[in-house]
Design a protein around this motif. Structure first.
Motif, PDB file in Angstrom:
ATOM      1  N   THR A 346       0.944  -1.112   0.198  1.00  0.00           N
ATOM      2  CA  THR A 346       0.057  -0.069   0.109  1.00  0.00           C
ATOM      3  C   THR A 346       0.828   1.458  -0.035  1.00  0.00           C
ATOM      4  N   LEU A 347       0.313   2.251  -0.592  1.00  0.00           N
ATOM      5  CA  LEU A 347       1.103   3.751  -0.694  1.00  0.00           C
ATOM      6  C   LEU A 347      -0.009   4.625   0.021  1.00  0.00           C
ATOM      7  N   LYS A 348       0.238   5.230   1.149  1.00  0.00           N
ATOM      8  CA  LYS A 348      -0.584   6.222   1.567  1.00  0.00           C
ATOM      9  C   LYS A 348      -0.297   7.557   1.134  1.00  0.00           C
ATOM     10  N   LEU A 349      -1.034   8.331   0.651  1.00  0.00           N
ATOM     11  CA  LEU A 349      -0.713   9.278   0.304  1.00  0.00           C
ATOM     12  C   LEU A 349      -1.392  10.715   0.688  1.00  0.00           C
ATOM     13  N   PRO A 350      -0.699  11.624   1.601  1.00  0.00           N
ATOM     14  CA  PRO A 350      -1.631  13.047   2.016  1.00  0.00           C
ATOM     15  C   PRO A 350      -1.803  14.047   0.943  1.00  0.00           C
ATOM     16  N   LEU A 384      -0.963  11.743  10.103  1.00  0.00           N
ATOM     17  CA  LEU A 384      -0.343  11.961  11.345  1.00  0.00           C
ATOM     18  C   LEU A 384      -0.864  10.811  12.462  1.00  0.00           C
ATOM     19  N   GLU A 385      -2.036  10.477  12.486  1.00  0.00           N
ATOM     20  CA  GLU A 385      -2.350   9.294  13.289  1.00  0.00           C
ATOM     21  C   GLU A 385      -2.009   7.924  12.912  1.00  0.00           C
ATOM     22  N   GLN A 386      -2.345   7.434  11.632  1.00  0.00           N
ATOM     23  CA  GLN A 386      -2.078   6.304  10.923  1.00  0.00           C
ATOM     24  C   GLN A 386      -0.555   6.190  10.809  1.00  0.00           C
ATOM     25  N   VAL A 387       0.045   6.877  10.066  1.00  0.00           N
ATOM     26  CA  VAL A 387       1.287   6.630   9.767  1.00  0.00           C
ATOM     27  C   VAL A 387       2.550   7.174  10.530  1.00  0.00           C
ATOM     28  N   PHE A 388       2.346   8.376  11.125  1.00  0.00           N
ATOM     29  CA  PHE A 388       3.376   8.893  11.708  1.00  0.00           C
ATOM     30  C   PHE A 388       3.323   8.367  13.255  1.00  0.00           C
ATOM     31  N   LYS A 389       2.075   8.367  13.728  1.00  0.00           N
ATOM     32  CA  LYS A 389       1.959   7.981  15.134  1.00  0.00           C
ATOM     33  C   LYS A 389       1.885   6.549  15.395  1.00  0.00           C
ATOM     34  N   ASN A 390       1.142   5.670  14.615  1.00  0.00           N
ATOM     35  CA  ASN A 390       0.852   4.308  14.572  1.00  0.00           C
ATOM     36  C   ASN A 390       1.560   3.404  13.899  1.00  0.00           C
ATOM     37  N   LYS A 391       2.250   4.146  12.884  1.00  0.00           N
ATOM     38  CA  LYS A 391       3.244   3.192  11.826  1.00  0.00           C
ATOM     39  C   LYS A 391       2.544   2.397  11.195  1.00  0.00           C
ATOM     40  N   ASP A 392       1.153   2.596  10.931  1.00  0.00           N
ATOM     41  CA  ASP A 392       0.396   1.758  10.165  1.00  0.00           C
ATOM     42  C   ASP A 392       0.560   1.995   8.716  1.00  0.00           C
ATOM     43  N   TYR A 393       1.510   1.323   8.071  1.00  0.00           N
ATOM     44  CA  TYR A 393       1.729   1.820   6.560  1.00  0.00           C
ATOM     45  C   TYR A 393       2.972   0.884   5.973  1.00  0.00           C
ATOM     46  N   LEU A 395       4.270   2.093   2.580  1.00  0.00           N
ATOM     47  CA  LEU A 395       4.915   3.179   1.760  1.00  0.00           C
ATOM     48  C   LEU A 395       4.259   4.427   2.033  1.00  0.00           C
ATOM     49  N   THR A 396       4.797   5.552   2.145  1.00  0.00           N
ATOM     50  CA  THR A 396       3.970   6.718   1.881  1.00  0.00           C
ATOM     51  C   THR A 396       5.139   7.737   1.439  1.00  0.00           C
ATOM     52  N   ILE A 397       4.402   8.716   1.080  1.00  0.00           N
ATOM     53  CA  ILE A 397       5.271   9.977   0.480  1.00  0.00           C
ATOM     54  C   ILE A 397       5.130  11.413   1.023  1.00  0.00           C
ATOM     55  N   VAL A 398       6.239  11.959   1.643  1.00  0.00           N
ATOM     56  CA  VAL A 398       5.971  13.199   2.689  1.00  0.00           C
ATOM     57  C   VAL A 398       7.319  13.938   2.461  1.00  0.00           C
ATOM     58  N   SER A 399       7.108  15.224   2.667  1.00  0.00           N
ATOM     59  CA  SER A 399       8.193  16.021   2.729  1.00  0.00           C
ATOM     60  C   SER A 399       8.442  16.527   4.052  1.00  0.00           C
ATOM     61  N   HIS A 400       9.930  16.267   4.614  1.00  0.00           N
ATOM     62  CA  HIS A 400      10.068  16.680   5.832  1.00  0.00           C
ATOM     63  C   HIS A 400      10.829  17.798   5.752  1.00  0.00           C
ATOM     64  N   THR A 401       9.979  18.828   6.369  1.00  0.00           N
ATOM     65  CA  THR A 401      10.655  20.113   6.263  1.00  0.00           C
ATOM     66  C   THR A 401      11.117  20.693   7.609  1.00  0.00           C
ATOM     67  N   GLU A 402      11.407  19.924   8.627  1.00  0.00           N
ATOM     68  CA  GLU A 402      12.318  20.373   9.609  1.00  0.00           C
ATOM     69  C   GLU A 402      13.512  20.642   9.135  1.00  0.00           C
ATOM     70  N   PRO A 403      14.422  21.752   9.833  1.00  0.00           N
ATOM     71  CA  PRO A 403      15.609  21.839   9.554  1.00  0.00           C
ATOM     72  C   PRO A 403      16.734  21.043  10.094  1.00  0.00           C
ATOM     73  N   ASN A 404      17.692  20.568   9.170  1.00  0.00           N
ATOM     74  CA  ASN A 404      18.700  19.770   9.607  1.00  0.00           C
ATOM     75  C   ASN A 404      18.243  18.424  10.485  1.00  0.00           C
ATOM     76  N   ASP A 405      17.271  17.877  10.033  1.00  0.00           N
ATOM     77  CA  ASP A 405      16.737  16.681  10.859  1.00  0.00           C
ATOM     78  C   ASP A 405      17.114  15.542  10.219  1.00  0.00           C
ATOM     79  N   ILE A 406      18.313  14.988  10.027  1.00  0.00           N
ATOM     80  CA  ILE A 406      18.742  13.817   9.566  1.00  0.00           C
ATOM     81  C   ILE A 406      19.060  12.924  11.000  1.00  0.00           C
TER      82      ILE A 406
END
Length: 493
Positions: A346-350, A384-393, A395-406
């Protein structure tokens, strides 16, 4: 004749008054793609919160400027001990929160202790992990002692997750945010807009704008007519689509193609089969044609990346050649991994176009090597609930916009489910190092580790496509932090 003169004179006066009114405009409607889940930047990873409130309503001890530099904010100055472990901040005087309560050292202590507490809900709790103690020496002085030197400490305090909140209002900031900034909260029309108004009691340089409305405009179909009609005067990140060429030729608007901190990735659940198999992840990496993805991401702009790092950063290493586009190699790796006929996932897309449009391209590319993806559109709150919090995924596509967040790749409980002790060692060394050259070397090592591990499908750096009325000045062309800072924005004649 006397009557005619009076009429003409009156018309002249009316025309002059109208011109003055236009020149004195102090309201602004800003278009944003995503509605925030709530309005507390210390309680969510959603960039949409900072895009409205960072620097405008909430402030930290430090802040990140338009060029990515660390600047004073609620702390007017600071001193660092010789061993790099103790920071003594001198706070600004005469600062009040929007509800009239006084800002002082106790508010700083409350905020930082709350952010690093065991039960903290701060999405970037890791930012505060080096803090050992926070002491309110006197109302205007705060002493922060670290367990070990941290080269990025002042920068970390400039994140939206580190803004200072008051104990009197902290629990209600999600619906009624109370900060110290040049704007204060007016209203939230859910599903539509968030409105801020000028703070008449602001401690610093007053804002030129009296009112700023952040209006949710999710796609090009809505954004283009809103811009052309003047209903929305600025899109810091515009979903312009194919219409961008038309807008660029219109002298009424400024089009600024800038850089962001947004690493756009095919996020992969490394803790779930078959993605726990590195050969599968390597196969996916070889199946991705970055140029084609960029061309179909909704804007046609973007810079290819091969790891989780911004090309604008001096420590960037071009690792796009680690796993070059090679469908035949991808198929061979899948066979080696035990999937000669591919598999389904599955590919969950925001909602953002880079995800929804880019996801179609990614699904097509993976289908060519035998990976069949079921595309599941999700709203931002669901993501945010399914993917980020519960890791229920898968694959997904998202842009991580926080600075220097490696550093997120070193977090045990992060949604990638990636675990590599060697990477953690590099992050620990980075945290303890202040020397700029050594930090660059460590950042480059970290990039190479996650690139080799094919943790995610590293695709492109999200561009900042800013479009706004040509009479506006002070808008940010780049996004060194996820913010739409309006503190210096004003209308010109």
């Amino acid at each position: 004749m006397k009557t005619i003169k009076s009429i003409i004179g009156g018309a002249t006066l009316l025309l002059a008054a109208g011109t003055a009114a236009l020149a004195a405009r102090t309201d602004l409607v800003v278009g944003i793609v995503l509605e925030p889940p709530h309005l507390d930047p210390t309680a969510s990873a959603a960039a949409a919160i900072d895009e409205i409130l960072y620097a405008n309503l909430f402030q930290g001890l430090t802040r990140i400027g338009r060029n990515g530099e660390v600047l004073p904010a609620l702390a007017e100055s600071w001193e660092v001990s010789d061993d790099g472990r103790t920071y003594t901040f001198k706070l600004r005087s005469g600062v009040t929160f929007h509800d009239g309560t006084t800002f002082d050292a106790e508010d700083v202590k409350f905020t930082l202790d709350r952010a690093r507490a065991e039960d903290s809900i701060n999405a970037q709790k890791q930012l505060f992990s080096a803090i050992d103690t926070v002491e309110a020496v006197d109302p205007a002085t705060v002493k922060i002692t670290l367990s070990a030197p941290q080269g990025s400490f002042l920068y970390n305090l400039g994140w939206g997750d580190a803004v200072i909140v008051a104990p009197e209002s902290a629990e209600t900031n999600k619906e009624n945010p109370i900060g110290t900034g040049p704007f204060k909260f007016d209203r939230w029309a859910k599903g539509s807009s968030v409105t801020l108004v000028k703070n008449p009691d602001y401690w610093g340089e007053p804002a030129a704008l009296e009112k700023a409305e952040f209006r949710v405009v999710p796609d090009a179909a809505a954004a283009i007519p809103a811009l052309l009609s003047g209903d929305v005067q600025a899109f810091p990140q515009m979903p312009a689509g194919d219409a961008l060429i038309q807008i660029e030729s219109d002298p009424r608007f400024v089009v600024a193609i800038g850089a962001t901190e947004g690493e756009t990735i095919l996020s992969t659940n490394n803790g779930r089969e078959p993605f726990s198999n590195i050969k599968v992840r390597q196969a996916i990496a070889h199946a991705l044609n970055r140029e084609e993805i960029i061309a179909g991401n909704g804007s046609g702009y973007g810079t290819p990346i091969g790891s989780h790092f911004s090309p604008a950063n001096e420590a960037y290493v071009d690792l796009t050649g680690t796993y070059p586009y090679d469908p035949a190699k991808a198929k061979a790796l899948l066979a080696e991994a035990g999937y000669p006929d591919g598999f389904k996932a599955t590919l969950k897309l925001p909602p953002p176009p880079y995800a929804r449009d880019g996801g179609q391209v990614v699904a097509s590319q993976l289908r060519q090597v035998g990976i069949e993806l079921e595309i599941i559109p999700v709203e931002w709150a669901q993501w945010l609930e399914q993917v980020f919090k519960n890791k229920d995924y898968d694959l997904t596509i998202v842009s991580h916009t926080e600075p220097n967040d490696i550093n997120i790749y070193g977090r045990d409980d992060y949604y990638f489910n990636y675990k590599n002790p060697a990477f953690k060692e590099v992050m620990n060394a980075l945290e303890a190092t202040a020397d700029p050259e050594k930090r660059i070397e460590l950042y480059q090592t970290a990039q190479k580790i996650i690139a080799q591990d094919a943790v995610n499908g590293f695709m492109f750096q999200l561009p900042k496509i800013g479009v706004w009325d040509a009479k506006l000045e002070g808008m940010w062309e780049n996004s060194p932090i996820q913010a739409n800072d309006l503190t210096d924005v004003r209308w010109t004649d």
